[in-house]
Motif scaffolding. Structure first.
Motif, short mmCIF file in Angstrom:
data_model
loop_
_atom_site.label_atom_id
_atom_site.label_comp_id
_atom_site.label_asym_id
_atom_site.label_seq_id
_atom_site.Cartn_x
_atom_site.Cartn_y
_atom_site.Cartn_z
N GLN A 69 41.55 29.57 16.81
CA GLN A 69 42.70 30.37 17.20
C GLN A 69 43.34 31.03 15.98
O GLN A 69 43.85 32.16 16.07
N GLN A 70 43.30 30.36 14.85
CA GLN A 70 43.84 30.93 13.62
C GLN A 70 43.08 32.19 13.23
O GLN A 70 43.66 33.16 12.76
N ARG A 71 41.78 32.20 13.44
CA ARG A 71 41.00 33.39 13.15
C ARG A 71 41.34 34.54 14.10
O ARG A 71 41.34 35.70 13.71
N LEU A 72 41.64 34.20 15.34
CA LEU A 72 42.05 35.24 16.28
C LEU A 72 43.37 35.88 15.86
O LEU A 72 43.62 37.05 16.14
N ARG A 73 44.23 35.10 15.19
CA ARG A 73 45.54 35.59 14.80
C ARG A 73 45.43 36.81 13.90
O ARG A 73 46.31 37.65 13.87
N GLY A 74 44.31 36.95 13.18
CA GLY A 74 44.14 38.11 12.31
C GLY A 74 43.89 39.40 13.06
O GLY A 74 44.06 40.49 12.50
N THR A 75 43.50 39.30 14.34
CA THR A 75 43.19 40.51 15.12
C THR A 75 44.07 40.66 16.35
O THR A 75 43.97 41.67 17.04
N MET A 76 44.90 39.66 16.66
CA MET A 76 45.73 39.69 17.86
C MET A 76 47.17 39.36 17.51
O MET A 76 47.45 38.75 16.48
N SER A 77 48.09 39.73 18.41
CA SER A 77 49.48 39.36 18.25
C SER A 77 49.65 37.87 18.52
O SER A 77 48.72 37.19 18.99
N VAL A 78 50.85 37.35 18.22
CA VAL A 78 51.12 35.93 18.47
C VAL A 78 50.93 35.61 19.95
O VAL A 78 50.29 34.61 20.31
N ASN A 79 51.48 36.43 20.82
CA ASN A 79 51.37 36.18 22.26
C ASN A 79 49.92 36.26 22.73
O ASN A 79 49.49 35.46 23.57
N ALA A 80 49.16 37.21 22.20
CA ALA A 80 47.77 37.36 22.62
C ALA A 80 46.94 36.16 22.18
O ALA A 80 46.14 35.63 22.95
N LEU A 90 47.85 33.40 24.50
CA LEU A 90 47.40 33.58 25.88
C LEU A 90 45.96 33.15 26.08
O LEU A 90 45.62 32.60 27.14
N VAL A 91 45.10 33.40 25.10
CA VAL A 91 43.69 33.06 25.29
C VAL A 91 43.52 31.57 25.56
O VAL A 91 42.57 31.16 26.24
N LEU A 124 49.73 33.16 34.25
CA LEU A 124 50.56 34.09 34.99
C LEU A 124 51.84 34.43 34.22
O LEU A 124 52.25 35.59 34.14
N MET A 125 52.47 33.40 33.62
CA MET A 125 53.73 33.63 32.91
C MET A 125 53.53 34.46 31.65
O MET A 125 54.18 35.51 31.47
N GLN A 126 52.63 34.02 30.78
CA GLN A 126 52.47 34.75 29.52
C GLN A 126 51.71 36.05 29.73
O GLN A 126 52.00 37.06 29.06
N GLY A 127 50.77 36.06 30.67
CA GLY A 127 50.07 37.31 30.98
C GLY A 127 51.01 38.34 31.57
O GLY A 127 50.93 39.53 31.24
N GLY A 128 51.92 37.91 32.44
CA GLY A 128 52.89 38.83 33.01
C GLY A 128 53.83 39.41 31.96
O GLY A 128 54.16 40.60 31.98
N TRP A 129 54.25 38.55 31.03
CA TRP A 129 55.10 39.01 29.93
C TRP A 129 54.39 40.07 29.09
O TRP A 129 54.96 41.10 28.74
N MET A 130 53.13 39.82 28.78
CA MET A 130 52.38 40.76 27.96
C MET A 130 52.09 42.06 28.70
O MET A 130 52.06 43.14 28.10
N LEU A 131 51.87 41.97 30.00
CA LEU A 131 51.66 43.18 30.79
C LEU A 131 52.89 44.08 30.73
O LEU A 131 52.79 45.31 30.72
N TRP A 132 54.05 43.45 30.64
CA TRP A 132 55.31 44.19 30.57
C TRP A 132 55.62 44.66 29.16
O TRP A 132 55.99 45.81 28.95
N ARG A 133 55.45 43.77 28.17
CA ARG A 133 55.90 44.05 26.82
C ARG A 133 54.79 44.44 25.84
O ARG A 133 55.03 45.18 24.88
N GLU A 182 48.97 46.75 25.30
CA GLU A 182 47.82 47.04 24.45
C GLU A 182 47.19 45.75 23.91
O GLU A 182 45.96 45.65 23.77
N HIS A 183 48.01 44.75 23.61
CA HIS A 183 47.48 43.47 23.14
C HIS A 183 46.85 42.68 24.28
O HIS A 183 45.92 41.89 24.05
N LEU A 184 47.35 42.87 25.49
CA LEU A 184 46.73 42.22 26.64
C LEU A 184 45.32 42.74 26.84
O LEU A 184 44.38 41.97 27.13
N ARG A 185 45.13 44.02 26.65
CA ARG A 185 43.78 44.59 26.76
C ARG A 185 42.87 44.01 25.68
O ARG A 185 41.68 43.78 25.92
N ALA A 186 43.43 43.76 24.50
CA ALA A 186 42.64 43.17 23.42
C ALA A 186 42.16 41.76 23.78
O ALA A 186 41.09 41.34 23.34
N VAL A 187 42.96 41.02 24.54
CA VAL A 187 42.56 39.68 24.97
C VAL A 187 41.28 39.73 25.80
O VAL A 187 40.39 38.88 25.66
#
Length: 305
Positions: free
Chosen positions: A25-36, A39-40, A210-219, A222-227
């Motif tokens: 997950q730490q490696r993902l942090r280099g390419t994704m936001s904290v929420n993204a 979420l994975v 649902l909770m974190q995915g819904g938040w990312m869909l709203w806020r 673009e990072h949700l698509r990256a997930v």
């Protein structure tokens, strides 16, 4: 009974899977936001959790417990708190290295023991409490890495951003364990401990998605698509997270929260190994001393269990 001692291998398995997952997950942090990156853990963990539940049912048979509203309420709160803890842990990595960020969060052992005593009415023997204190002291030595020589330095180190994020993550993870135990206690009497843990995991990861995915869909659309675009790297993180959580939840169902969280601190040793050989990070003599102290504390916990 086999299940009465099964909490120990379950907890060790949880520590192993969690350290491995956190490294990836730490490696993902280099390419994704904290929420993204957070979420994975849930989005790709939910299918794994459901698969584990179905395999358990197919292999052992029996009825499937029907969760009520009380169970769903505690699972919802626990899931929300775990999202917060995951995000805080990932944020701590940005201030110090992977090993130290995880070390701060491992104060969840002490915080879990306190919550278990005050809220759940669990009782630990004096030797187990001593082990918790020793292991937490080891975590502090590991975290500070020789940078604090007195009380003033210790206080200054404790209020740095990495420490605050890590301590907050530890509290959130301790609370997650407490809410998970409360949720599983709402399942019908006689529910198999492992199956109850897998039901809780499946429901919780679904709610978290649902909770974190819904938040990312709203806020953060673009990072949700990256997930979804990065599913090849993200899916193993979710699978490891589900395996680790299945072990954690099983431990919570079979033993006091403080014992499970304290023994789970062996994760820091696995984290050090992964940090050294997987992420190519180095660690100091003070970090090694801290790790040895953690092990001593865990052995005291086991002796007092």
């Amino acid at each position: 009974m086999i299940l009465s001692v099964f909490w120990l291998p379950a907890t060790l398995g949880a520590a192993f899977f969690q350290s491995w997952r956190t490294a990836m997950q730490q490696r993902l942090r280099g390419t994704m936001s904290v929420n993204a990156a957070g979420l994975v853990r849930f989005l790709y963990g939910a299918p794994t959790a459901l698969t584990l539940l179905l395999l358990h049912w197919l292999l052992l048979g029996g009825g499937m417990p029907r969760p009520g509203w009380g169970f769903l309420g505690w699972a919802l709160v626990g899931g929300l708190v775990q999202i917060l803890g995951t995000n805080l842990l990932i944020m701590s990595f940005g201030y110090r290295n992977f090993v130290v960020g995880t070390a701060y969060s491992k104060t969840d052992a002490m915080q879990g023991a306190i919550l278990g005593t005050l809220v759940l009415g669990e009782v630990l023997r004096p030797l187990a409490w001593l082990g918790v204190l020793v292991s937490v002291a080891g975590v502090l030595v590991l975290s500070l890495a020789g940078k604090a020589s007195g009380p003033r330095d210790l206080l200054r180190a404790t209020v740095q951003p990495a420490a605050l994020c890590g301590l907050g993550a530890g509290l959130a993870f301790a609370a997650t364990g407490m809410f998970t135990k409360l949720a599983m206690a709402m399942l019908p009497p006689g529910t198999d401990a492992v199956r109850g843990a897998l039901v809780a995991l499946t429901v919780m990861t679904t709610l978290q998605s649902l909770m974190q995915g819904g938040w990312m869909l709203w806020r953060e659309p673009e990072h949700l698509r990256a997930v979804f675009r990065g599913w090849r790297k993200a899916a193993p993180v979710g699978a490891l997270s589900a395996l680790g959580s299945a072990c954690w939840f099983t431990g919570f169902a079979l033993a006091p929260l403080g014992l499970v969280r304290a023994v789970g601190q062996v994760e820091i040793l696995m984290t050090m190994a992964l940090g050294r050989f997987y992420l190519r990070e180095s660690f100091t003599r003070s970090e090694v001393i801290g790790a040895v102290t953690v092990v001593a504390g865990v052995l005291l916990v086991l002796a007092g269990a």
